[in-house]
Design a protein around this motif. Sequence first.
Motif, PDB file in Angstrom:
ATOM      1  N   SER A  70      75.190  16.718  23.683  1.00 17.29           N
ATOM      2  CA  SER A  70      73.896  16.969  23.536  1.00 17.29           C
ATOM      3  C   SER A  70      73.532  18.454  24.854  1.00 17.29           C
ATOM      4  O   SER A  70      73.104  19.803  23.978  1.00 17.29           O
ATOM      5  CB  SER A  70      72.567  16.288  23.513  1.00 17.29           C
ATOM      6  N   MET A  71      73.525  17.547  25.809  1.00 17.97           N
ATOM      7  CA  MET A  71      73.410  18.757  27.325  1.00 17.97           C
ATOM      8  C   MET A  71      74.040  20.283  27.157  1.00 17.97           C
ATOM      9  O   MET A  71      74.024  21.574  27.293  1.00 17.97           O
ATOM     10  CB  MET A  71      74.094  18.078  28.756  1.00 17.97           C
ATOM     11  N   THR A  72      75.863  20.091  27.195  1.00 10.97           N
ATOM     12  CA  THR A  72      76.203  21.312  26.465  1.00 10.97           C
ATOM     13  C   THR A  72      76.304  21.968  25.326  1.00 10.97           C
ATOM     14  O   THR A  72      75.938  23.290  25.318  1.00 10.97           O
ATOM     15  CB  THR A  72      78.157  20.214  26.933  1.00 10.97           C
ATOM     16  N   ALA A  73      75.664  21.445  24.687  1.00 10.56           N
ATOM     17  CA  ALA A  73      75.241  21.617  22.997  1.00 10.56           C
ATOM     18  C   ALA A  73      74.067  22.493  23.600  1.00 10.56           C
ATOM     19  O   ALA A  73      74.731  24.065  22.631  1.00 10.56           O
ATOM     20  CB  ALA A  73      75.386  20.929  21.994  1.00 10.56           C
ATOM     21  N   ARG A  74      73.114  22.318  23.434  1.00 18.39           N
ATOM     22  CA  ARG A  74      72.655  23.202  24.029  1.00 18.39           C
ATOM     23  C   ARG A  74      72.254  24.075  25.046  1.00 18.39           C
ATOM     24  O   ARG A  74      71.569  25.725  24.551  1.00 18.39           O
ATOM     25  CB  ARG A  74      71.100  21.911  25.424  1.00 18.39           C
ATOM     26  N   ARG A  75      73.225  24.175  25.699  1.00 15.23           N
ATOM     27  CA  ARG A  75      73.006  25.061  27.137  1.00 15.23           C
ATOM     28  C   ARG A  75      74.337  26.401  26.278  1.00 15.23           C
ATOM     29  O   ARG A  75      74.065  27.458  26.713  1.00 15.23           O
ATOM     30  CB  ARG A  75      74.323  25.184  27.734  1.00 15.23           C
ATOM     31  N   ASN A  76      74.531  26.148  25.781  1.00 13.30           N
ATOM     32  CA  ASN A  76      75.920  27.291  24.532  1.00 13.30           C
ATOM     33  C   ASN A  76      75.236  27.681  23.475  1.00 13.30           C
ATOM     34  O   ASN A  76      75.194  27.797  22.559  1.00 13.30           O
ATOM     35  CB  ASN A  76      77.217  26.667  24.480  1.00 13.30           C
ATOM     36  N   GLY A  77      74.143  27.104  22.774  1.00 12.65           N
ATOM     37  CA  GLY A  77      73.456  27.543  21.574  1.00 12.65           C
ATOM     38  C   GLY A  77      73.583  26.838  20.832  1.00 12.65           C
ATOM     39  O   GLY A  77      73.267  27.619  19.438  1.00 12.65           O
ATOM     40  N   SER A 135      74.094  23.179  17.952  1.00 11.81           N
ATOM     41  CA  SER A 135      73.117  22.091  18.015  1.00 11.81           C
ATOM     42  C   SER A 135      74.729  20.597  18.216  1.00 11.81           C
ATOM     43  O   SER A 135      75.863  21.166  18.248  1.00 11.81           O
ATOM     44  CB  SER A 135      72.699  21.221  16.049  1.00 11.81           C
ATOM     45  N   ALA A 136      74.136  19.825  18.794  1.00  9.93           N
ATOM     46  CA  ALA A 136      74.844  18.336  19.201  1.00  9.93           C
ATOM     47  C   ALA A 136      76.112  18.342  17.662  1.00  9.93           C
ATOM     48  O   ALA A 136      77.091  18.051  18.162  1.00  9.93           O
ATOM     49  CB  ALA A 136      74.777  17.347  19.599  1.00  9.93           C
ATOM     50  N   SER A 189      82.039  19.958  27.018  1.00  8.08           N
ATOM     51  CA  SER A 189      81.453  18.227  26.319  1.00  8.08           C
ATOM     52  C   SER A 189      82.269  16.687  26.826  1.00  8.08           C
ATOM     53  O   SER A 189      81.653  16.109  26.998  1.00  8.08           O
ATOM     54  CB  SER A 189      81.713  17.905  24.927  1.00  8.08           C
TER      55      SER A 189
END
Length: 106
Positions: free
Chosen positions: A44-51, A53-54, A36
Amino acid sequence: MTDHTPNSKVSRLEVVSTGARRRWTSEEKQRIVAESYGGPRLVSMTARRNGLSASQLFTWRPLVREDRLSGDAAPALVPVEIAFTPAPAGVPVQRRLTSILNHIRR
């Protein structure tokens, strides 16, 4: 008047699952946090990619910086030694119990 007879016709019952709670190891958390920091606006992108929440990732980031992140810690039993110390004869029982509870809470 209202008819209070139960309606016995059920056409469909749907069970909605919220999913299982994910357990992250310390290594996974540290890897995700490091990812991140790879560039601007990557949380946010890293959180989404790893399933996740931000907001969870934003919680982990300061914990990693302060080296307080844990994920593998299993509950452990701690040995306890109980020592008997007689109370003075003139002290009421309730007061002794309060004293003991205050000592335990410390």
